[in-house]
Enzyme design. Structure first.
Site, PDB file in Angstrom:
ATOM      1  N   GLY A  65      18.322  52.192  19.466  1.00  0.00           N
ATOM      2  CA  GLY A  65      18.054  53.075  18.331  1.00  0.00           C
ATOM      3  C   GLY A  65      19.329  53.669  17.769  1.00  0.00           C
ATOM      4  O   GLY A  65      19.377  54.854  17.422  1.00  0.00           O
ATOM      5  N   ALA A  66      20.377  52.837  17.659  1.00  0.00           N
ATOM      6  CA  ALA A  66      21.713  53.333  17.295  1.00  0.00           C
ATOM      7  C   ALA A  66      21.931  53.456  15.795  1.00  0.00           C
ATOM      8  O   ALA A  66      23.017  53.852  15.370  1.00  0.00           O
ATOM      9  CB  ALA A  66      22.774  52.403  17.893  1.00  0.00           C
ATOM     10  N   ASN A  67      20.928  53.143  14.993  1.00  0.00           N
ATOM     11  CA  ASN A  67      21.141  53.118  13.544  1.00  0.00           C
ATOM     12  C   ASN A  67      20.748  54.397  12.827  1.00  0.00           C
ATOM     13  O   ASN A  67      20.948  54.527  11.623  1.00  0.00           O
ATOM     14  CB  ASN A  67      20.388  51.934  12.923  1.00  0.00           C
ATOM     15  CG  ASN A  67      18.889  52.030  13.151  1.00  0.00           C
ATOM     16  OD1 ASN A  67      18.433  52.729  14.047  1.00  0.00           O
ATOM     17  ND2 ASN A  67      18.114  51.327  12.343  1.00  0.00           N
ATOM     18  N   THR A  68      20.210  55.363  13.558  1.00  0.00           N
ATOM     19  CA  THR A  68      19.761  56.589  12.899  1.00  0.00           C
ATOM     20  C   THR A  68      19.763  57.756  13.891  1.00  0.00           C
ATOM     21  O   THR A  68      19.740  57.567  15.114  1.00  0.00           O
ATOM     22  CB  THR A  68      18.343  56.403  12.306  1.00  0.00           C
ATOM     23  OG1 THR A  68      17.989  57.558  11.536  1.00  0.00           O
ATOM     24  CG2 THR A  68      17.314  56.229  13.410  1.00  0.00           C
ATOM     25  N   ILE A  70      20.104  60.731  16.469  1.00  0.00           N
ATOM     26  CA  ILE A  70      20.951  60.981  17.632  1.00  0.00           C
ATOM     27  C   ILE A  70      21.695  59.716  18.049  1.00  0.00           C
ATOM     28  O   ILE A  70      22.873  59.761  18.403  1.00  0.00           O
ATOM     29  CB  ILE A  70      20.094  61.499  18.809  1.00  0.00           C
ATOM     30  CG1 ILE A  70      19.497  62.867  18.462  1.00  0.00           C
ATOM     31  CG2 ILE A  70      20.920  61.603  20.085  1.00  0.00           C
ATOM     32  CD1 ILE A  70      18.466  63.353  19.456  1.00  0.00           C
ATOM     33  N   GLY A  71      21.016  58.580  17.997  1.00  0.00           N
ATOM     34  CA  GLY A  71      21.644  57.324  18.383  1.00  0.00           C
ATOM     35  C   GLY A  71      22.837  56.983  17.515  1.00  0.00           C
ATOM     36  O   GLY A  71      23.879  56.527  18.005  1.00  0.00           O
ATOM     37  N   TYR A 219       2.849  61.683  24.091  1.00  0.00           N
ATOM     38  CA  TYR A 219       4.302  61.814  23.956  1.00  0.00           C
ATOM     39  C   TYR A 219       4.880  62.512  25.187  1.00  0.00           C
ATOM     40  O   TYR A 219       5.891  62.071  25.750  1.00  0.00           O
ATOM     41  CB  TYR A 219       4.636  62.605  22.695  1.00  0.00           C
ATOM     42  CG  TYR A 219       6.114  62.805  22.458  1.00  0.00           C
ATOM     43  CD1 TYR A 219       6.936  61.726  22.143  1.00  0.00           C
ATOM     44  CD2 TYR A 219       6.695  64.065  22.544  1.00  0.00           C
ATOM     45  CE1 TYR A 219       8.300  61.899  21.914  1.00  0.00           C
ATOM     46  CE2 TYR A 219       8.049  64.254  22.326  1.00  0.00           C
ATOM     47  CZ  TYR A 219       8.845  63.174  22.007  1.00  0.00           C
ATOM     48  OH  TYR A 219      10.194  63.348  21.790  1.00  0.00           O
TER      49      TYR A 219
END
Length: 336
Positions: A65-68, A70-71, A219
């Site tokens: 999830g590096a594109n948005t 915290i990532g 969750y």
């Protein structure tokens, strides 16, 4: 007569009354959760943000999830430290935009994108196969991606979406990369959890919430599972040079809130000025990734760049063992 009328009305409308009481108690719980986060955030501002000049030259890092959110901010920070970053993302278009932005800002050309859909075990296996084939080392695995309080749906393999993506997907990914992490030791695994783990319990007989689904509890269950997973990892990886950490980033302004209902969105508007930016939310992840002294620690729960306290359920090692065994059965893998 008045008493009898009141009793009659209560009997007739008891379903509605019970629901109203439940909803009110739920929003009160949310309110106190956000208030607690505001107090923690205030403490962070008073103490100042954690900072370090530590370099990561020669280190390889995978961030899901590096594109948005915290990532993306974690990617940005570690790229500036000289690490080789593998952005593990489902949306390749967004990933390419983020990659270009971070390369231009950091001057680090060693940022690559690899396709990863955590809601599909086939995609996870294919991703791990590529990594194990192409990469000689893996020093830091950051299990960051997740979904929050979404409507009921299932992954490609039939798992409840939040449990499947937030927990089981990362469980499988870690298992497939663990040998590479061991060969690269000292290495680290950082798992993104949340204070919201207190909302859930591990329902071993219904982890997919098929009998009764509530987005908030599901969750919470997924985030509780992540902490228990981290504790189990620490035990199983003792003396291997691989350490594991669970992180609560805080209440952060990210895209995860897109599934909140109207009541929560109104509450979010009220507390938003006191919440963390993605940069602030990434600080504890970065701390757990680079702080040298943490080489001696493993299995802990961290918040605001330091050790924090989790619930009693999150410290239940017997449940952690049962959850580990169940996860292996659900995924059809052997991992001792």
């Amino acid at each position: 007569m008045l008493y009898i009328s009141f009793v009659y009305l209560f009997i007739c409308f008891r379903g509605i009354i019970v629901k109203l009481v439940f909803c009110c108690s739920l929003y009160v719980a949310y309110f106190f959760f956000f208030v607690n986060e505001i107090l923690l955030l205030h403490r962070e501002f008073v103490c100042g943000q954690w900072s370090s000049s530590i370099r990561l030259d020669g280190k390889t890092v995978i961030i899901t999830g590096a594109n948005t959110g915290i990532g993306k901010e974690t990617t940005r920070d570690l790229a500036k430290r000289g690490a080789r970053i593998i952005m593990a993302c489902r949306d390749l278009d967004k990933a390419e935009i983020a990659q270009k932005e971070i390369i231009e800002e950091s001057g680090n050309q060693s940022i690559v994108i690899r396709k990863l859909d955590l809601s599909d075990t086939k995609s996870i296996s294919e991703f791990a196969e590529v990594i194990n084939k192409e990469e000689q080392t893996l020093h830091i695995l950051i299990n960051n991606a997740g979904v929050m309080m979404c409507p009921y749906s299932k992954t490609a393999d039939g798992f409840e979406m939040q449990f499947g993506v937030n927990y089981l997907g990362h469980f499988l990914l870690t298992s497939l990369l663990i040998d590479l992490l061991k060969r690269s030791a000292p290495s680290r695994i950082i798992n993104l959890s949340s204070m919201a783990h207190s909302w859930g319990t591990i329902r071993l007989d219904d982890v997919n919430s098929e009998r009764n689904y509530h987005s908030r509890r599901a969750y919470g269950q997924s985030k509780l599972a992540i902490i228990l997973f981290t504790r189990s990892l620490a035990k199983k990886l003792k003396d291997t040079g691989v350490t594991a950490y669970a992180v609560h980033p805080g209440v952060v302004r990210t895209e995860l809130k897109r599934h909140m209902n109207l009541g929560l969105l109104i509450m979010w508007k009220v507390v938003r000025p006191f919440t963390k930016t993605p940069v602030q939310g990434a600080q504890t992840t970065i701390y757990c990734a680079v702080q040298p002294e943490l080489d001696k620690e493993s299995g802990g729960y961290y918040s605001n760049c330091g050790p924090s306290t989790c619930t009693r359920a999150a410290r239940d090692d017997e449940m952690a063992e049962k959850l580990w065994a169940l996860s292996c059965r659900m995924l059809g893998i052997l991992w001792d």
